[in-house]
Design an enzyme around this catalytic site. Sequence first.
Site, PDB file in Angstrom:
ATOM      1  N   HIS A   1       0.855  -1.181   0.000  1.00  0.00           N
ATOM      2  CA  HIS A   1       0.000   0.000   0.000  1.00  0.00           C
ATOM      3  C   HIS A   1       0.897   1.240   0.000  1.00  0.00           C
ATOM      4  O   HIS A   1       1.982   1.254   0.594  1.00  0.00           O
ATOM      5  CB  HIS A   1      -0.931  -0.003   1.214  1.00  0.00           C
ATOM      6  CG  HIS A   1      -2.077  -0.970   1.048  1.00  0.00           C
ATOM      7  ND1 HIS A   1      -2.814  -1.459   2.116  1.00  0.00           N
ATOM      8  CD2 HIS A   1      -2.605  -1.539  -0.072  1.00  0.00           C
ATOM      9  CE1 HIS A   1      -3.754  -2.280   1.651  1.00  0.00           C
ATOM     10  NE2 HIS A   1      -3.647  -2.344   0.334  1.00  0.00           N
TER      11      HIS A   1
ATOM     12  N   ASP B   1       1.020   4.006   1.452  1.00  0.00           N
ATOM     13  CA  ASP B   1       1.498   4.637   2.687  1.00  0.00           C
ATOM     14  C   ASP B   1       2.662   3.869   3.321  1.00  0.00           C
ATOM     15  O   ASP B   1       3.208   4.304   4.339  1.00  0.00           O
ATOM     16  CB  ASP B   1       0.354   4.860   3.700  1.00  0.00           C
ATOM     17  CG  ASP B   1      -0.402   3.592   4.068  1.00  0.00           C
ATOM     18  OD1 ASP B   1      -0.398   2.638   3.274  1.00  0.00           O
ATOM     19  OD2 ASP B   1      -0.997   3.559   5.162  1.00  0.00           O
ATOM     20  N   HIS B   2       3.061   2.748   2.693  1.00  0.00           N
ATOM     21  CA  HIS B   2       4.207   1.985   3.206  1.00  0.00           C
ATOM     22  C   HIS B   2       5.362   1.917   2.212  1.00  0.00           C
ATOM     23  O   HIS B   2       6.444   1.468   2.585  1.00  0.00           O
ATOM     24  CB  HIS B   2       3.767   0.567   3.588  1.00  0.00           C
ATOM     25  CG  HIS B   2       2.824   0.573   4.751  1.00  0.00           C
ATOM     26  ND1 HIS B   2       3.200   0.244   6.025  1.00  0.00           N
ATOM     27  CD2 HIS B   2       1.513   0.955   4.843  1.00  0.00           C
ATOM     28  CE1 HIS B   2       2.170   0.383   6.851  1.00  0.00           C
ATOM     29  NE2 HIS B   2       1.126   0.819   6.147  1.00  0.00           N
TER      30      HIS B   2
ATOM     31  N   HIS C   1      -4.226  -8.721   6.753  1.00  0.00           N
ATOM     32  CA  HIS C   1      -4.617  -7.401   6.250  1.00  0.00           C
ATOM     33  C   HIS C   1      -5.470  -7.619   4.987  1.00  0.00           C
ATOM     34  O   HIS C   1      -5.828  -8.744   4.662  1.00  0.00           O
ATOM     35  CB  HIS C   1      -3.347  -6.597   5.959  1.00  0.00           C
ATOM     36  CG  HIS C   1      -3.591  -5.143   5.703  1.00  0.00           C
ATOM     37  ND1 HIS C   1      -4.472  -4.378   6.423  1.00  0.00           N
ATOM     38  CD2 HIS C   1      -3.041  -4.293   4.795  1.00  0.00           C
ATOM     39  CE1 HIS C   1      -4.452  -3.135   5.966  1.00  0.00           C
ATOM     40  NE2 HIS C   1      -3.606  -3.058   4.981  1.00  0.00           N
TER      41      HIS C   1
ATOM     42  N   HIS D   1       0.753   3.738  13.517  1.00  0.00           N
ATOM     43  CA  HIS D   1      -0.132   3.653  12.359  1.00  0.00           C
ATOM     44  C   HIS D   1      -1.536   4.143  12.702  1.00  0.00           C
ATOM     45  O   HIS D   1      -2.551   3.499  12.415  1.00  0.00           O
ATOM     46  CB  HIS D   1      -0.181   2.216  11.803  1.00  0.00           C
ATOM     47  CG  HIS D   1      -0.613   2.168  10.356  1.00  0.00           C
ATOM     48  ND1 HIS D   1      -1.923   2.151   9.991  1.00  0.00           N
ATOM     49  CD2 HIS D   1       0.084   2.166   9.202  1.00  0.00           C
ATOM     50  CE1 HIS D   1      -2.023   2.109   8.675  1.00  0.00           C
ATOM     51  NE2 HIS D   1      -0.806   2.123   8.169  1.00  0.00           N
TER      52      HIS D   1
END
Lengths: 305, 305
Positions: free
Chosen positions: B63, B65-66, B139, B266
């Site tokens: 993703h 954001d990582h 996830h 997070h």
Amino acid sequence: MLEVCLAGCGGMLPTPERWLTCLWVEHDGEAVLIDCGEGTQVALREAGLHPTRLGTILLTHFHADHVAGLPGLLLTLGNNGRREPVTVYGPQGVRELLSHLLAIAPGLAFELRCGELPAGEGAAFSAGGLTVQSLPLDHRTACLGYALELRRKPVFLPEKAEALLVPKALYRELHAGNEVTFDGRTVRPEEVLGAERPPLKVVYCTDTRPAPPIAQFARGADLLILEAMYADDAMREKAHEKGHMLAGDAARIALEAGAMELWTTHYSPAFTEPEEAQRRARETFPNAWAGFDGKRTVIRGAEKR
Amino acid sequence: MLEVCLAGCGGMLPTPERWLTCLWVEHDGEAVLIDCGEGTQVALREAGLHPTRLGTILLTHFHADHVAGLPGLLLTLGNNGRREPVTVYGPQGVRELLSHLLAIAPGLAFELRCGELPAGEGAAFSAGGLTVQSLPLDHRTACLGYALELRRKPVFLPEKAEALLVPKALYRELHAGNEVTFDGRTVRPEEVLGAERPPLKVVYCTDTRPAPPIAQFARGADLLILEAMYADDAMREKAHEKGHMLAGDAARIALEAGAMELWTTHYSPAFTEPEEAQRRARETFPNAWAGFDGKRTVIRGAEKR
């Protein structure tokens, strides 16, 4: 009216001191963003610019400091409720670039359109109520400068309309360029309108060596935004090698262009005193100012008639 | 000794308040970074962490954001003089991910290696002087947690060496686990060493639902870093749907794992009071603390024998 915000002013990499160079130009609630490096979505938020108003993103070129923030910004647009299409324009190859960057931004909530512009010649198109023109710059890779123009209607002259006994209710129609008929008479717009007015014009050129076509491209700009990666003359050779210009080059281009105002941007992280450099540059071009994160203005063009 | 810094603690998108979650673990001048979202290179710089010490990057999942900060960080590494190879590990597909992201980071000044880990089962490998283990998390997409362990030699017992009349010059050799011979006599390491000591252990699990295997994976961790996207029980359904956990889940896992200390991270941008949530979580697990950008510690394991 154009609302303009330089949300970032750095080059090469984002630092705790500077976001990467990007420009927000908004007209009538619709915004155009030029460039989107790493962190641009934070820069916009810090500047209070709401990305859902963003329908057009113009990319100058594909170096990471101008495009790496695109996946994150697009995802945030969708998460913030954007459902209308967004168009990304850039030089040839932009479609392939998007295919790579979208690998980490799958399933966008809106349609993403792509406009591939010729890398070797200028192009013109409409975006966000503005006319956009591109200019090939002189960088290490294909890179485009952009001129954003807002066409303006001629001034409406109420004294002429009054003399012609036009009812006030018809003024708007005439100002829009249409004839009106009343009491069996017809009045044409040119009878009540002033001279044509030049458009409002914002020009953004980075990254580039001080290429001669820029001055012509920026002719009469209300606001000219040019890169100034370095200031010191000792950096001339490095600037040339890396495809950049100096603060003094930017001032000379602004003078030749007859621009109203110059902002510099895209500073090297090692260039810590751009204000000092602009003080010197004002000897060449008196309305030269150092861009900073969040520097903004509203262009109404009142001075320009 | 492990130097640990949580350079960012946010989830979803970088904001003016929080960098995106990433963890820096350094041992003996070599660093491992876990996750690299948009802006991570700025977060590292703000925390005073010099990226040229970075030889290993572990990605939990793909993703944005990582991972969106990876091209910029790699370019900056090269610009800062890194010439030794850098290895990026991640779940299956990481090689393809890199091929996309490197489209905007061409011509790196160092060799970039890639380690593809099985997405469905754990794996173990060495990196930066540490033993790394991965754990499949729960996830919305294939996602790995990581345990970083520093093996420790048993304590050297000088009183035993003295009793055996071992010359001091040979202590180091014995502590390294080798026999020594002097005056025609041989002394074996086990004659002068204390008991085996458990390794120093840091565990990082995000993004994930509160999956049962995490507690076993984190057993005996000196520092357990778990996501806590939300705190409020009213968010449980949303957390499950989005593949995340609540602050209370993290505390329960830390308790079950017998971890020494828990940091949460997070956070959703809407989760503005993680400290308050951790005060409540300490009723479940007394050594639970809210992570924040730049939170750091040094793990010496002294308490742990």
